[in-house]
Every structure is written in structure tokens, then in C-alpha cells.
Design a protein around this motif. Sequence first.
Motif, PDB file in Angstrom:
ATOM      1  N   ILE A   1       0.843  -1.204   0.000  1.00  0.00           N
ATOM      2  CA  ILE A   1       0.000   0.000   0.000  1.00  0.00           C
ATOM      3  C   ILE A   1       0.873   1.247   0.000  1.00  0.00           C
ATOM      4  O   ILE A   1       0.604   2.220  -0.715  1.00  0.00           O
ATOM      5  N   ALA A   2       1.941   1.217   0.781  1.00  0.00           N
ATOM      6  CA  ALA A   2       2.866   2.360   0.807  1.00  0.00           C
ATOM      7  C   ALA A   2       3.581   2.494  -0.533  1.00  0.00           C
ATOM      8  O   ALA A   2       3.827   3.612  -0.997  1.00  0.00           O
ATOM      9  N   GLN A   3       3.909   1.369  -1.164  1.00  0.00           N
ATOM     10  CA  GLN A   3       4.568   1.419  -2.467  1.00  0.00           C
ATOM     11  C   GLN A   3       3.669   2.079  -3.508  1.00  0.00           C
ATOM     12  O   GLN A   3       4.134   2.883  -4.319  1.00  0.00           O
ATOM     13  N   ILE A   4       2.388   1.757  -3.472  1.00  0.00           N
ATOM     14  CA  ILE A   4       1.438   2.394  -4.398  1.00  0.00           C
ATOM     15  C   ILE A   4       1.384   3.897  -4.138  1.00  0.00           C
ATOM     16  O   ILE A   4       1.490   4.705  -5.060  1.00  0.00           O
ATOM     17  N   ASN A   5       1.222   4.270  -2.872  1.00  0.00           N
ATOM     18  CA  ASN A   5       1.112   5.688  -2.530  1.00  0.00           C
ATOM     19  C   ASN A   5       2.402   6.438  -2.826  1.00  0.00           C
ATOM     20  O   ASN A   5       2.370   7.590  -3.273  1.00  0.00           O
ATOM     21  N   LEU A   6       3.547   5.795  -2.599  1.00  0.00           N
ATOM     22  CA  LEU A   6       4.821   6.414  -2.935  1.00  0.00           C
ATOM     23  C   LEU A   6       4.910   6.640  -4.445  1.00  0.00           C
ATOM     24  O   LEU A   6       5.381   7.684  -4.905  1.00  0.00           O
ATOM     25  N   GLY A   7       4.419   5.668  -5.212  1.00  0.00           N
ATOM     26  CA  GLY A   7       4.364   5.837  -6.660  1.00  0.00           C
ATOM     27  C   GLY A   7       3.561   7.063  -7.050  1.00  0.00           C
ATOM     28  O   GLY A   7       3.961   7.833  -7.932  1.00  0.00           O
ATOM     29  N   PHE A   8       2.426   7.274  -6.376  1.00  0.00           N
ATOM     30  CA  PHE A   8       1.615   8.457  -6.680  1.00  0.00           C
ATOM     31  C   PHE A   8       2.321   9.747  -6.270  1.00  0.00           C
ATOM     32  O   PHE A   8       2.157  10.781  -6.923  1.00  0.00           O
ATOM     33  N   CYS A   9       3.112   9.697  -5.191  1.00  0.00           N
ATOM     34  CA  CYS A   9       3.898  10.879  -4.812  1.00  0.00           C
ATOM     35  C   CYS A   9       4.845  11.251  -5.951  1.00  0.00           C
ATOM     36  O   CYS A   9       4.947  12.417  -6.325  1.00  0.00           O
ATOM     37  N   TYR A  10       5.544  10.244  -6.482  1.00  0.00           N
ATOM     38  CA  TYR A  10       6.450  10.507  -7.610  1.00  0.00           C
ATOM     39  C   TYR A  10       5.673  10.942  -8.851  1.00  0.00           C
ATOM     40  O   TYR A  10       6.079  11.856  -9.559  1.00  0.00           O
ATOM     41  N   TYR A  11       4.567  10.296  -9.126  1.00  0.00           N
ATOM     42  CA  TYR A  11       3.782  10.596 -10.325  1.00  0.00           C
ATOM     43  C   TYR A  11       3.274  12.044 -10.296  1.00  0.00           C
ATOM     44  O   TYR A  11       3.317  12.751 -11.299  1.00  0.00           O
ATOM     45  N   ASN A  12       2.789  12.464  -9.124  1.00  0.00           N
ATOM     46  CA  ASN A  12       2.190  13.796  -8.995  1.00  0.00           C
ATOM     47  C   ASN A  12       3.168  14.863  -8.510  1.00  0.00           C
ATOM     48  O   ASN A  12       2.807  16.034  -8.418  1.00  0.00           O
ATOM     49  N   GLY A  13       4.383  14.468  -8.156  1.00  0.00           N
ATOM     50  CA  GLY A  13       5.350  15.429  -7.634  1.00  0.00           C
ATOM     51  C   GLY A  13       4.955  15.958  -6.274  1.00  0.00           C
ATOM     52  O   GLY A  13       5.120  17.137  -6.001  1.00  0.00           O
ATOM     53  N   GLN A  14       4.459  15.089  -5.397  1.00  0.00           N
ATOM     54  CA  GLN A  14       4.050  15.499  -4.053  1.00  0.00           C
ATOM     55  C   GLN A  14       5.138  15.126  -3.049  1.00  0.00           C
ATOM     56  O   GLN A  14       5.391  13.944  -2.801  1.00  0.00           O
ATOM     57  N   GLY A  15       5.820  16.130  -2.526  1.00  0.00           N
ATOM     58  CA  GLY A  15       6.868  15.902  -1.546  1.00  0.00           C
ATOM     59  C   GLY A  15       8.181  15.471  -2.164  1.00  0.00           C
ATOM     60  O   GLY A  15       9.151  15.216  -1.452  1.00  0.00           O
ATOM     61  N   VAL A  16       8.216  15.384  -3.479  1.00  0.00           N
ATOM     62  CA  VAL A  16       9.385  14.936  -4.216  1.00  0.00           C
ATOM     63  C   VAL A  16       9.234  15.440  -5.651  1.00  0.00           C
ATOM     64  O   VAL A  16       8.118  15.743  -6.089  1.00  0.00           O
ATOM     65  N   ALA A  17      10.341  15.519  -6.374  1.00  0.00           N
ATOM     66  CA  ALA A  17      10.260  15.938  -7.777  1.00  0.00           C
ATOM     67  C   ALA A  17       9.478  14.905  -8.582  1.00  0.00           C
ATOM     68  O   ALA A  17       9.613  13.701  -8.353  1.00  0.00           O
ATOM     69  N   GLN A  18       8.662  15.369  -9.496  1.00  0.00           N
ATOM     70  CA  GLN A  18       7.882  14.457 -10.342  1.00  0.00           C
ATOM     71  C   GLN A  18       8.815  13.567 -11.148  1.00  0.00           C
ATOM     72  O   GLN A  18       9.782  14.043 -11.736  1.00  0.00           O
ATOM     73  N   ASP A  19       8.528  12.262 -11.126  1.00  0.00           N
ATOM     74  CA  ASP A  19       9.387  11.308 -11.813  1.00  0.00           C
ATOM     75  C   ASP A  19       8.545  10.078 -12.159  1.00  0.00           C
ATOM     76  O   ASP A  19       8.334   9.201 -11.321  1.00  0.00           O
ATOM     77  N   TYR A  20       8.061  10.023 -13.397  1.00  0.00           N
ATOM     78  CA  TYR A  20       7.197   8.914 -13.817  1.00  0.00           C
ATOM     79  C   TYR A  20       7.921   7.566 -13.748  1.00  0.00           C
ATOM     80  O   TYR A  20       7.315   6.560 -13.390  1.00  0.00           O
TER      81      TYR A  20
END
Length: 159
Positions: free
Chosen positions: A69-88
Motif C-alpha cells: 500500500i505504501a509502495q502504491i502511494n509512494l508511486g503516486f507521490c512521484y507521479y504527482n510530484g508530491q513531496g518529491v520531484a515528479q518522476d514517472y
Amino acid sequence: MIARCYIGGFGTSKNEVGAVKILLELSAQGYCASQCVLASCYQMGYCLPKDGTKAFEWYREAADQGYAIAQINLGFCYYNGQGVAQDYAKAVEWWTKAASQGNAAAQCVLGFCYENGEGVAQDYAKAVEWFTKAARQGDANAQNWVGICYYSGLEARIR
């Protein structure tokens, strides 16, 4: 978990301070589910000030331990650039980890990535493959996309 009960006032009085205290204690002990809930609190601004960077950090703690579940949410952080630079590509990397554990939601998201060429080379065969894996687990969204692939002829083009 008692912290969730405190947050929502389920079966007890709402106690946001108590919830945060419990979440912080359990998260510091490495409890993945608590780390993920704490990250969500930071991400959404529940019980704590909204803070994308802290949300990312707590999702990362749980994701590094293999918590899907955290891996999915971390993926969305990267996808949306939330708390980290956007990186697809990083988003795809984390979603692939969750998908390899059999997580249908991650499998479906990977289908979209391969269909649209986001973070990976566009590959319709892999898109259909991931949608199908998730659909076979009962993921309604993926089932819909498998149907769309058949309807649009996408599935036929990859045979």
C-alpha cells in the motif's frame, strides 16, 4: 488500529492528539501500517498540518519494508510530484514492486502507464497484460479497461 478509531471517533471519542501520539510511536518502531496511516495524515492534513515532504518520507519508510500500500502511494507521490520531484519512471518502479506482490490496484495503474508511455516505453501488450492481471483479481476498474481494450481493438493489434 486504535489510532484510526481516535481519528474518526469510531467506538470512542475523537482524539487526534492521541492518534498522532500512537502513530508516531508505532511508526518509530517500524510498524508499516502505522507509517502508511501517518503518511496519509500528512498528505491529507488529517490531525497534522498538511506536509507533502513528510508524507513522502513516511510512505518511503513503509515502502522500503515491502508494504504494498505504501509502495502504491509512494508511486503516486512521484507521479504527482508530491513531496518529491515528479518522476514517472520512479512511480513505475514503485508500482511494479507492489504489482509483483499481486496488488491489483498497482497492476491496473501499470496498465495505464504502459498504455500511455508514462515512465516506460509505450507497450500495448504490457498494458493489456497488467489490466488483465488486475481484472482477474476482481478489480472493477481494470475489468472496465480490459473491455475497452477489446472494444477499441487494442487487444487484437497485439496478437
